[in-house]
Design a protein around this motif. Structure first.
Motif, mmCIF file in Angstrom:
data_model
loop_
_atom_site.group_PDB
_atom_site.id
_atom_site.type_symbol
_atom_site.label_atom_id
_atom_site.label_comp_id
_atom_site.label_asym_id
_atom_site.label_seq_id
_atom_site.Cartn_x
_atom_site.Cartn_y
_atom_site.Cartn_z
ATOM 1 N N ALA A 1 0.831 -1.207 0.000
ATOM 2 C CA ALA A 1 0.000 0.000 0.000
ATOM 3 C C ALA A 1 0.868 1.260 0.000
ATOM 4 N N THR A 2 1.952 1.217 0.770
ATOM 5 C CA THR A 2 2.866 2.374 0.816
ATOM 6 C C THR A 2 3.510 2.609 -0.542
ATOM 7 N N ALA A 3 4.011 1.531 -1.144
ATOM 8 C CA ALA A 3 4.661 1.659 -2.450
ATOM 9 C C ALA A 3 3.672 2.106 -3.521
ATOM 10 N N LYS A 4 2.480 1.511 -3.519
ATOM 11 C CA LYS A 4 1.469 1.884 -4.517
ATOM 12 C C LYS A 4 1.050 3.340 -4.345
ATOM 13 N N GLY A 5 0.838 3.756 -3.091
ATOM 14 C CA GLY A 5 0.420 5.134 -2.846
ATOM 15 C C GLY A 5 1.456 6.135 -3.303
ATOM 16 N N LEU A 6 2.726 5.868 -2.962
ATOM 17 C CA LEU A 6 3.796 6.767 -3.400
ATOM 18 C C LEU A 6 3.946 6.734 -4.917
ATOM 19 N N GLY A 7 3.866 5.531 -5.482
ATOM 20 C CA GLY A 7 4.016 5.403 -6.934
ATOM 21 C C GLY A 7 2.944 6.164 -7.691
ATOM 22 N N MET A 8 1.714 6.073 -7.214
ATOM 23 C CA MET A 8 0.620 6.789 -7.881
ATOM 24 C C MET A 8 0.747 8.299 -7.685
ATOM 25 N N ALA A 9 1.100 8.708 -6.464
ATOM 26 C CA ALA A 9 1.221 10.142 -6.184
ATOM 27 C C ALA A 9 2.348 10.782 -6.973
ATOM 28 N N LEU A 10 3.455 10.042 -7.129
ATOM 29 C CA LEU A 10 4.638 10.585 -7.804
ATOM 30 C C LEU A 10 4.701 10.215 -9.285
ATOM 31 N N ASN A 11 3.764 9.338 -9.715
ATOM 32 C CA ASN A 11 3.768 8.833 -11.086
ATOM 33 C C ASN A 11 5.088 8.119 -11.402
ATOM 34 N N LYS A 12 5.467 7.198 -10.498
ATOM 35 C CA LYS A 12 6.704 6.442 -10.646
ATOM 36 C C LYS A 12 6.384 4.948 -10.732
ATOM 37 N N PRO A 13 7.175 4.195 -11.492
ATOM 38 C CA PRO A 13 6.956 2.748 -11.578
ATOM 39 C C PRO A 13 7.438 2.033 -10.323
ATOM 40 N N LEU A 14 6.954 0.815 -10.136
ATOM 41 C CA LEU A 14 7.379 -0.040 -9.033
ATOM 42 C C LEU A 14 8.229 -1.190 -9.563
ATOM 43 N N ILE A 15 9.164 -1.620 -8.735
ATOM 44 C CA ILE A 15 9.997 -2.785 -9.042
ATOM 45 C C ILE A 15 9.682 -3.831 -7.983
ATOM 46 N N GLU A 16 9.130 -4.950 -8.405
ATOM 47 C CA GLU A 16 8.720 -5.995 -7.464
ATOM 48 C C GLU A 16 9.900 -6.929 -7.207
ATOM 49 N N ILE A 17 10.411 -6.895 -5.979
ATOM 50 C CA ILE A 17 11.549 -7.721 -5.607
ATOM 51 C C ILE A 17 11.058 -8.913 -4.795
ATOM 52 N N MET B 1 9.844 -3.664 -14.463
ATOM 53 C CA MET B 1 9.072 -2.703 -13.692
ATOM 54 C C MET B 1 7.595 -2.820 -14.043
ATOM 55 N N VAL B 2 6.754 -2.412 -13.099
ATOM 56 C CA VAL B 2 5.304 -2.396 -13.333
ATOM 57 C C VAL B 2 4.771 -1.041 -12.886
ATOM 58 N N SER B 3 3.570 -0.724 -13.318
ATOM 59 C CA SER B 3 2.939 0.502 -12.830
ATOM 60 C C SER B 3 2.477 0.283 -11.392
ATOM 61 N N ALA B 4 2.301 1.371 -10.665
ATOM 62 C CA ALA B 4 1.815 1.263 -9.289
ATOM 63 C C ALA B 4 0.447 0.582 -9.252
ATOM 64 N N ALA B 5 -0.386 0.857 -10.233
ATOM 65 C CA ALA B 5 -1.725 0.257 -10.259
ATOM 66 C C ALA B 5 -1.662 -1.252 -10.479
ATOM 67 N N GLU B 6 -0.662 -1.732 -11.193
ATOM 68 C CA GLU B 6 -0.546 -3.157 -11.511
ATOM 69 C C GLU B 6 -0.025 -3.988 -10.349
ATOM 70 N N HIS B 7 0.717 -3.374 -9.449
ATOM 71 C CA HIS B 7 1.414 -4.143 -8.409
ATOM 72 C C HIS B 7 0.458 -4.845 -7.451
ATOM 73 N N GLN B 8 0.776 -6.122 -7.189
ATOM 74 C CA GLN B 8 0.083 -6.897 -6.169
ATOM 75 C C GLN B 8 1.125 -7.742 -5.431
ATOM 76 N N PRO B 9 1.033 -7.834 -4.098
ATOM 77 C CA PRO B 9 1.996 -8.669 -3.372
ATOM 78 C C PRO B 9 1.810 -10.144 -3.705
ATOM 79 N N ASP B 10 2.897 -10.903 -3.582
ATOM 80 C CA ASP B 10 2.892 -12.338 -3.856
ATOM 81 C C ASP B 10 2.935 -13.070 -2.514
ATOM 82 N N TYR B 11 1.780 -13.555 -2.061
ATOM 83 C CA TYR B 11 1.700 -14.201 -0.749
ATOM 84 C C TYR B 11 2.250 -15.627 -0.764
ATOM 85 N N LEU B 12 2.342 -16.228 -1.908
ATOM 86 C CA LEU B 12 2.911 -17.561 -2.136
ATOM 87 C C LEU B 12 2.019 -18.693 -1.624
ATOM 88 N N ARG B 13 1.234 -18.430 -0.596
ATOM 89 C CA ARG B 13 0.280 -19.429 -0.131
ATOM 90 C C ARG B 13 -0.938 -18.698 0.437
#
Length: 241
Positions: A77-93, A208-220
């Protein structure tokens, strides 16, 4: 490139900024506070201390999972919020890759383990070619027995880290047949500096993905989802009987 890194996948909350191969700032806390209380204040402190204009960052690297369900949601949520506010992409590690990158450029295998409860760990097996991280076994949620069997089969020296190690240390010491070392405290837990540094490499590869596209990977499935599935299975069995 300038990357803001965020990791709240486990007990540690961590934020960092890496710029063109230099770690400009890193702030980590591993002490009895929820990430919702710590993560944004930590980022604010970093911004203040290094006089950072957030508009100048190129991307936000976030530990994308697996890990604590609540922690991942807060980081996401923090990364998505900042990404949308700043119009910056996210890198999912992937969380385990970020942990393994703490030990770059180790000559030994690297095996992070996070306690996943229910007698399981989140884990993976990695090695380095120079500073490039290579995946030997990708992220998985398995029993410690299965991880040990994989490491013994590989037959190579391994470095162990993560909050799952002290939980299962006695079993590891009794079962692991290859040379191993448990990593000291300063590199044994999640670090946003590693997430940001690995993010720098991923960004150069276009991962990289857009902030809107990002979803966490819970794995289970979460505990609530598992309990619901078990309840439905019991109800289905009772109807058959």
């Amino acid at each position: 490139m300038k990357i803001l890194g965020i990791d709240s996948s486990g007990l540690v909350a961590s934020a960092a900024v890496v710029s063109d191969g230099q770690l400009l700032a890193e702030y980590s806390v591993n002490y009895k506070k929820t990430h919702s209380q710590t993560l944004l204040p930590m980022i604010d402190e970093i911004v203040s201390m290094i006089e950072l204009d957030l508009d100048t960052i190129d991307a936000i690297a976030v530990a994308a999972g697996p890990g604590s369900f609540t922690g991942l949601r807060i980081g996401s949520a923090t990364a998505k919020g900042l990404g949308m506010a700043l119009n910056k992409p996210l890198i999912e590690i992937p969380t385990l890759e970020g942990l393994a990158y703490n030990l770059c450029p180790s000559k030994a295998l690297v095996c992070p383990m996070m306690d996943a409860r229910r007698n399981q760990v989140y884990t993976g097996i990695y090695r380095f070619q120079g500073t490039t991280l290579e995946v030997v076994e990708g992220q998985m949620a398995v029993s410690v027995t299965e991880v040990i069997e994989k490491l013994n089969a590989l037959g190579k020296e391994v470095l162990l880290l993560g909050d799952g190690i002290p939980v299962y240390q006695k079993f590891i010491e009794e079962s692991l047949k290859v040379p191993y070392l448990i990593v000291p405290a300063q590199n044994s837990r999640q670090r946003a500096g590693s997430v940001a540094a690995l993010g720098l490499q991923y960004a150069k590869e276009g991962k990289m993905v857009s902030a809107a596209e990002h979803q966490p990977d819970y794995l289970r499935l979460s505990q609530a989802e598992r309990e619901l599935a078990e309840k439905k299975e019991r109800e289905a069995c009772s109807q058959k009987n």
